[in-house]
Design an enzyme around this catalytic site. Structure first.
Site, mmCIF file in Angstrom:
data_model
loop_
_atom_site.group_PDB
_atom_site.id
_atom_site.type_symbol
_atom_site.label_atom_id
_atom_site.label_comp_id
_atom_site.label_asym_id
_atom_site.label_seq_id
_atom_site.Cartn_x
_atom_site.Cartn_y
_atom_site.Cartn_z
ATOM 1 N N SER A 65 0.787 -1.241 0.000
ATOM 2 C CA SER A 65 0.000 0.000 0.000
ATOM 3 C C SER A 65 0.817 1.289 0.000
ATOM 4 O O SER A 65 0.283 2.353 -0.307
ATOM 5 C CB SER A 65 -0.876 0.036 1.243
ATOM 6 N N LYS A 68 0.698 3.414 -2.965
ATOM 7 C CA LYS A 68 -0.471 4.247 -3.269
ATOM 8 C C LYS A 68 -0.135 5.732 -3.223
ATOM 9 O O LYS A 68 -0.619 6.519 -4.041
ATOM 10 C CB LYS A 68 -1.607 3.937 -2.283
ATOM 11 N N TYR A 190 -2.250 -2.478 -10.700
ATOM 12 C CA TYR A 190 -2.304 -2.221 -9.253
ATOM 13 C C TYR A 190 -1.601 -3.332 -8.478
ATOM 14 O O TYR A 190 -0.797 -3.072 -7.582
ATOM 15 C CB TYR A 190 -3.773 -2.065 -8.820
ATOM 16 N N TYR A 242 -4.433 3.533 7.399
ATOM 17 C CA TYR A 242 -5.689 2.772 7.465
ATOM 18 C C TYR A 242 -6.646 3.455 8.445
ATOM 19 O O TYR A 242 -6.610 4.674 8.587
ATOM 20 C CB TYR A 242 -5.413 1.304 7.842
ATOM 21 N N VAL A 260 0.786 -3.628 3.862
ATOM 22 C CA VAL A 260 0.663 -4.933 4.523
ATOM 23 C C VAL A 260 1.921 -5.791 4.384
ATOM 24 O O VAL A 260 2.027 -6.837 5.009
ATOM 25 C CB VAL A 260 -0.578 -5.725 4.049
#
Ligand code: GLU
Length: 614
Positions: A65, A68, A190, A242, A260
């Site tokens: 992540s 991102k 992705y 998160y 993660v």
């Protein structure tokens, strides 16, 4: 060898949290569960590229992540903020990273840091083929870390085979018109971006690049435009951790992103980036040790962004006027007198530190209270660090105000980029000087031109009686001393005195100019100290101690000097002792004047005589 306290601190933090074995590596992507859960690394990279690292900081793992944040930057670069905002919002969801929630009012995912938003962001990445689009992402990441990167193909395969939830999200987005086809290509892109391998050290460099205005501190490459960084950091700050993001910003106070794979990045803008790696995650998906490390570092060193109670530094390094400090240019007696009397029309502000709204506001308060006599203002930028756009705007407004009040502005030592921006704002009427001394000289020239009826003609050969130091001598006295002088012509670039040689003459400059150069201690570099003009005299110090020459004096052009050998003074001592005494007295007074002036300058520079704000 001295051990850096930064390194010992992160070593200490590492040892404190090494025993922490709570949590488990992510297992919903089967391949991720295979990682050694005990791995643990911490790295810090400063905004100028110094890296401190401990533990498994060079172990490679998938970025997940954390990608991102960077892909969001690429989407912004591709389309601009307004277009991207239409497709992806910036509101925290308060839900898990993979939750299936959308901002239905605006028909877009909530933010680019959760899966729904990240898939929509990746869908925005430009390119003519899947390969080209991925290679643009990979190249961006490589620029951020400063070296080639690879993909963990097995993690990629594993996620691609099992990523049904992400597929569901993407198809729902397609169904609502949030993203367009090719959906499968966007998804594979992705999954691949999440599977790029990085180390904790790489993450530290990536976050340091964000901290350093988008310039990779190691390679110095501008990786991303500074404007985009504040957008990335904003969503990192509100949504990066998160559904722990609120508590994170409350406790740690740094924009951050976790993945993660066990990585976390945290950024202190302008200062450094942190990269941590430890695969055991809590229920929310954040690395357990990583959280602790960041909390600890932040509280140890007060990194919380809202914990800055910095009092404004003074923007003024030194402030004085032109009757206390003058340029190094040697002036004729008449000029000196004018400058002594009228020099207070020149105000010098040596600025320091960062120029931004609050420091500029302070500067303007000083200027508002300027002595009404002041007609020339020098703003010197030698000690300025950063100048932001609001400071440039205020500086521009300040210039207009000065012009309206008939105050001539000269700026010196300003950074070339700042000069370029100011010129583009129309600062063509302002004089930019390379250094403070030239700025002072320029102001003095402007001032003198107002008061001197006729300018001094540099090329005219002056007679002995016109020498500043001999002005008090009567014509008969001049006749007596004249035969003692020898007229010497020096060609352009010829040395008049050489450092170290025995000194046995005084020079009176009849025409031309001569410059004093000091050799700097390191190597052949030399520095201009001052320039003598016709009518002035040099070399007189040695008359008192018969020491050696301390500097090289070179003819700038063809120069004529009246040279007095110390030997010849014996004639005066024996036959005209009163003339000898008069000469000594004048030389003595001249030296005293110089010393007094130097003391006033030193006093001023040590802050004793700073001008009042009145
Ligand atoms: N590739 C992972 C996913 O989409 C990334 C999750 C994360 O690191 O938060 O499930």
């Amino acid at each position: 060898m001295l051990l850096s306290p930064i390194l010992t601190s992160i070593q200490d933090i590492y040892e404190n949290y090494l025993p922490l074995t709570e949590g488990n590596p992510a297992s919903y992507i089967p391949e991720l569960a295979k990682v050694n859960p005990d791995l643990f690394g911490i790295a810090i990279c400063t905004a100028d590229g110094q890296i401190y690292e401990v533990g498994d900081s060079q172990h490679l793992f998938t970025i997940q992540s954390i990608s991102k944040a960077f892909v969001y930057g690429l989407a912004l670069a591709d389309h601009g903020v307004t277009a991207v905002m239409k497709k992806v919002g910036v509101e925290p969801t308060g839900e898990a990273f993979n939750s299936i929630v959308f901002d239905e009012v605006n028909n877009r995912p909530y933010n680019p840091m959760v899966n729904a938003g990240a898939i929509a962001t990746t869908a925005l990445i430009k390119g003519n083929s899947a390969e080209e689009r991925f290679s643009r992402i990979l190249t961006l990441f490589e620029d951020f870390v400063g070296h080639p990167l690879t993909v963990d193909e097995s993690v990629y395969q594993s996620e691609s085979e099992t990523g049904h939830r992400n597929r569901a999200i993407a198809y729902l987005e397609l169904n609502s018109g949030m993203i367009e086809q090719p959906i499968d290509e966007h998804l594979e892109l992705y999954f691949r971006q999440c599977s790029i391998l990085v180390s904790g050290r790489d993450l530290a460099v990536m976050s340091a690049t964000l901290a350093n205005n988008g310039i990779n501190p190691i390679t110095k490459k501008q990786v991303i435009e500074p404007d985009i960084i504040k957008s990335i950091l904003s969503v990192m700050a509100s949504c990066g951790m998160y559904n722990f993001s609120g508590e994170w910003i409350y406790k740690v106070g740094l924009p951050a992103k976790s993945g993660v794979g066990g990585g976390i990045i945290a950024v202190l803008p302008g200062q450094f980036g942190i990269g941590t790696f430890s695969p055991r995650l809590d229920e929310l998906g954040n690395s357990v040790r990583g959280l602790k490390v960041c909390e600890d570092i932040s509280s140890r060193f007060n990194f919380h962004l809202f914990d800055t109670h910095t009092l404004l530094d003074s923007i003024i390094h030194r402030q004085y006027n032109g009757s206390i400090v003058s340029s190094t240019k040697q002036r004729r007696q008449a000029e000196k007198e004018i400058l002594e009397k009228e020099g207070k029309q020149i105000a010098v502000f040596e600025l320091q530190g960062d120029l931004y709204f609050s420091t500029m506001e302070k500067l303007f308060r000083y200027l508002e209270n300027l002595d009404p006599e002041i007609k020339y203002l020098i703003l010197d930028g030698h000690f300025i660090n950063n100048v932001n756009s609001s400071a440039l705007f205020l500086l521009d407004q300040t210039k207009e105000e000065l012009l309206k009040n008939n105050i001539t502005l000269i700026v010196s030592n300003f950074d070339t980029n700042i000069i370029k921006t100011l010129l583009s704002k129309g600062w063509l009427d302002v004089n930019f000087s390379v250094d403070l001394d030239s700025a002072l000289e320029e102001c003095e020239n402007l001032l003198l031109s107002k008061y001197l009826s006729k300018q001094i003609d540099k090329n005219k050969k002056l007679s002995l009686s016109e020498m500043d130091l001999l002005l008090e001598f009567t014509p008969p006295e001049i006749e007596i001393i004249k035969p003692l002088f020898e007229e010497i012509i020096y060609k352009e670039k010829e040395s008049i005195t050489v450092e170290g040689e025995e000194a046995n003459q005084i020079f009176f400059l009849a025409s031309g100019t001569a410059t004093v150069y000091l050799k700097l201690l390191n190597g052949d570099k030399k520095r201009r100290l001052t320039t003598y003009i016709s009518g002035t005299c040099f070399g007189e110090l040695a008359l008192f101690d018969r020491g050696n020459r301390y500097a090289n004096i070179v003819a700038d052009n063809d120069v004529i000097c009246y040279v007095l050998h110390f030997e010849k003074l014996k004639i005066l001592i024996n036959n005209y002792p009163e003339i000898y005494l008069k000469l000594l007295e004048i030389l003595g007074k001249n030296l005293v004047k110089k010393l007094r002036r130097n003391s006033a300058e030193i006093k001023n520079f040590s802050g004793v005589n700073i001008l009042s704000r009145k």
